[in-house]
Design a protein around this motif. Structure first.
Motif, short mmCIF file in Angstrom:
data_model
loop_
_atom_site.label_atom_id
_atom_site.label_comp_id
_atom_site.label_asym_id
_atom_site.label_seq_id
_atom_site.Cartn_x
_atom_site.Cartn_y
_atom_site.Cartn_z
N ILE A 224 0.85 -1.18 0.00
CA ILE A 224 0.00 0.00 0.00
C ILE A 224 0.89 1.23 0.00
CG2 ILE A 224 -1.76 1.28 1.29
CD1 ILE A 224 -2.56 -1.46 2.51
N THR A 225 0.67 2.13 -0.94
CA THR A 225 1.42 3.39 -0.97
C THR A 225 0.43 4.54 -0.79
OG1 THR A 225 1.21 3.68 -3.37
CG2 THR A 225 3.11 2.44 -2.57
N GLU A 243 4.05 -2.57 3.47
CA GLU A 243 3.99 -3.90 2.86
C GLU A 243 3.92 -4.95 3.96
OE1 GLU A 243 6.90 -4.55 -0.07
OE2 GLU A 243 6.28 -6.59 -0.55
N ASP A 244 3.03 -5.93 3.79
CA ASP A 244 2.87 -6.96 4.82
C ASP A 244 2.16 -8.16 4.20
OD1 ASP A 244 2.12 -6.54 8.35
OD2 ASP A 244 2.97 -8.24 7.26
N THR A 245 2.00 -9.21 5.02
CA THR A 245 1.27 -10.39 4.58
C THR A 245 -0.23 -10.14 4.68
OG1 THR A 245 1.24 -11.33 6.80
CG2 THR A 245 3.13 -11.88 5.39
N LEU A 246 -1.01 -11.05 4.10
CA LEU A 246 -2.46 -10.90 4.08
C LEU A 246 -3.14 -11.90 5.01
CD1 LEU A 246 -3.29 -10.22 0.34
CD2 LEU A 246 -3.90 -8.82 2.29
N GLU A 247 -2.51 -12.18 6.13
CA GLU A 247 -3.11 -13.14 7.06
C GLU A 247 -4.46 -12.64 7.57
OE1 GLU A 247 1.17 -14.79 8.76
OE2 GLU A 247 -0.17 -13.64 10.04
N LEU A 252 -4.81 -5.57 8.96
CA LEU A 252 -3.83 -4.78 8.22
C LEU A 252 -4.40 -3.41 7.88
CD1 LEU A 252 -1.16 -4.45 6.72
CD2 LEU A 252 -2.22 -5.56 4.74
N GLN A 253 -5.67 -3.37 7.49
CA GLN A 253 -6.29 -2.07 7.22
C GLN A 253 -6.24 -1.17 8.45
OE1 GLN A 253 -10.27 -2.97 5.87
NE2 GLN A 253 -9.68 -2.90 3.71
N ASP A 254 -6.52 -1.75 9.60
CA ASP A 254 -6.50 -0.96 10.84
C ASP A 254 -5.10 -0.42 11.12
OD1 ASP A 254 -8.88 -3.07 12.65
OD2 ASP A 254 -9.17 -1.40 11.25
N ARG A 255 -4.08 -1.26 10.91
CA ARG A 255 -2.71 -0.83 11.20
C ARG A 255 -2.28 0.30 10.27
NH1 ARG A 255 -1.66 -6.37 11.49
NH2 ARG A 255 -0.39 -6.34 9.59
N VAL A 256 -2.60 0.16 8.98
CA VAL A 256 -2.20 1.19 8.03
C VAL A 256 -2.97 2.48 8.30
CG1 VAL A 256 -2.14 1.85 5.60
CG2 VAL A 256 -1.55 -0.48 6.28
N ALA A 257 -4.26 2.37 8.60
CA ALA A 257 -5.06 3.55 8.89
C ALA A 257 -4.50 4.30 10.09
CB ALA A 257 -6.52 3.16 9.15
#
Length: 534
Positions: A224-225, A243-247, A252-257
């Protein structure tokens, strides 16, 4: 004469700089990871190959109109050398002069079909029924932005939901930061799939900034950029890649947000500072005065410090209800006290204003975190500081600046086990923050309070390297050296500190007001034994 066409890519030293993809490619066409600002620095160097490029020129080209730390350029140059596997002979550093890329560069133009596609982009202002508003909206009275629909680069139409979900998550997260205005998701999605210039979006939505992003999913991983753009000029303010895994997609959305929300706040603030600095002083309103104060506050010089406090007070005089200006004024007195640049009258007024702010029905985390810092440091009211810090963290624990101030409150309260994780999270959220020196010295002080002097040494040394004018970092370094039994090194560090910083007050005045008096006494004694005056 024919029109000059801009190159689509540059080839040099076995590498290709693909401008259309914003990517650095190796000889086999593989992409080499490079942060956006490092890419921009490399692009400028390649476009000016064979010519000396000064640090000032790079700052103007890559960070136009922004105040950034000197090591921003150094960090980008180091990353570029790692990417190119260069030992300093390809991209040379000329001490006190600048940088020189010694490489033969070949410019390549866009393919005909690419050129044709770019010509088919509709002109600005052309709209279809049901799309964005046809008439520009008036700007709001605070920094404002829109989170544009993220582009799905996965090549799989089924993954559109993920890109759309990321847009919604970021819109929600950023709207919790109360000091700027965020356009609602429905308005933003009217631009989905449309090749519209951000300057047009700024005019149509009345916003000063646009956040764009892309999502690429492949092989169980996602990249995600994101990039923040000033809509009036089209300048890039901030960019990052995740960049991360899709587990777990939603985790992941929460972390990036959370990361973007924490990083965008100081970036928007820095951009606003740059914009306000260009306005004539006689026409500035209270908000502009406040921003000008912030721009001077980050410079860590006595003259700028006096000017910053004066500007904050002028803003408050124009609008006595300007809580954020008053909060910055009281918190900045903590910085001035730590530097030895102020006296009891200033501290007492700051503590009184902090109590006033905490007595209001105030839930703005930006105000709470600063008032908490001031009431604990200037007022020695640790309980009130901790209560205010807890309120600020409940309101916005995704802000690096909230985490920073609250962590310092817990240092004063001698709760390093609470402070250290907050500092660590703040640095993860905003590694290039203008207040990074406060983060580094803060975690160093937390480790010193905890009795882990080796960790304190590590972080204090980083603080000194990043901000040599910040006296607190020097003092923590000296104290940690003494307390770990390295007296000779401590005396050298003390001499270095005295050659760089000036201290007009006693150590009793400038040392943090720690709740545990024994730790504070031991720290002051360590500094005096190394030769620190006061």
């Amino acid at each position: 004469m024919g029109e000059t066409k801009s190159p689509a890519s540059f080839r040099f030293a076995g590498f290709t700089l693909d401008l259309s993809r914003a990517a650095l490619l190796d000889g086999s066409g593989g992409e080499i990871a490079l942060r956006p600002k490092s890419f921009d620095v490399l692009r400028h160097m390649v476009a000016n190959s064979g010519r000396l490029v000064t640090r000032e020129e790079l700052l103007a080209a890559v960070w136009p109109g922004l105040f950034v730390a000197d090591d921003s350029v150094t960090g980008c140059i180091a990353e570029i050398r790692r990417a190119l596997q260069d030992d300093g002979r390809l991209l040379r550093t000329l001490p006190k002069r600048g940088y020189l890329l010694e490489a033969k560069v070949i410019q390549e133009q866009a393919a005909p079909e690419q050129a044709k596609a770019s010509e088919e982009i509709p002109p600005l202002g052309r709209q279809a029924p049901g799309e964005a508003p046809a008439h520009p909206l008036p700007p709001v009275d605070r920094p404002s932005l829109v989170v544009l629909p993220f582009a799905n680069l996965s090549g799989d139409p089924e993954q559109e939901y993920f890109a759309d979900g990321m847009t919604e998550e970021l819109t929600t997260a950023l709207s919790r930061v109360r000091w700027f205005f965020v356009i609602a998701r429905n308005s933003a999605f009217t631009y989905k799939g449309r090749p519209v210039d951000v300057r047009q979006i700024g005019r149509e939505l009345g916003v000063g900034y646009a956040l764009e992003g892309t999502v690429r999913k492949a092989g169980g991983r996602v990249r995600i950029t994101v990039q923040l753009i000033e809509t009036e000029t089209g300048h890039h303010v901030w960019a990052e890649r995740f960049e991360d895994t899709l587990e777990d997609i939603f985790a992941l959305q929460d972390r990036v947000a959370e990361a973007v929300a924490g990083a965008v706040e100081p970036s928007l603030q820095a951009a606003e500072i740059g914009r306000s600095a260009t306005k004539p002083t006689e026409n500035l309103d209270a908000y502009d005065l406040y921003l000008r104060g912030l721009s001077r506050a980050y410079r860590m010089m006595r003259e700028d410090s006096d000017a910053a406090l004066s500007l904050f007070c002028q803003a408050i005089a124009l609008d006595p209800n300007f809580a954020l200006a008053k909060a910055n004024s009281v918190a900045y007195r903590v910085v001035r006290k730590t530097q030895g640049w102020s006296g009891p009258d200033e501290w007492e007024e700051g503590a009184a204003w902090a109590r006033e702010l905490l007595g209001l029905d105030q839930d703005d985390p930006s105000v709470l975190r600063l008032a908490a810092l001031a009431i604990a440091h200037l007022g020695h009211d640790y309980a009130a500081g901790v209560r205010a810090a807890e309120r600020a963290l409940r309101r916005n624990s995704g802000s690096a600046q909230v985490l920073l101030s609250c962590a310092w409150v817990y240092v004063y309260a001698c709760q390093p086990e609470v402070a250290i994780p907050l500092f660590e999270r703040a640095m993860r959220l905003s590694p290039h923050d203008p207040e990074i020196a406060f983060m580094l010295s803060g975690i160093a002080m937390a480790y010193l309070v905890a009795g882990d002097f080796e960790a304190a040494l590590h972080w204090a040394d980083r603080s000194v390297q990043r901000a040599p004018n910040w006296a607190s970092g020097h003092r923590i370094l000296v104290g940690a050296l003494v307390l770990s039994g390295r007296e000779a090194e401590a005396q050298e560090a003390a001499a270095t500190m005295q050659s760089i910083t000036s201290q007009e007050r006693s150590l009793e005045d400038v040392i943090p007001p720690l709740r545990d008096k024994e730790i504070r006494v031991r720290y002051i004694a360590a500094l005096r034994s190394a030769g620190v005056p006061g």
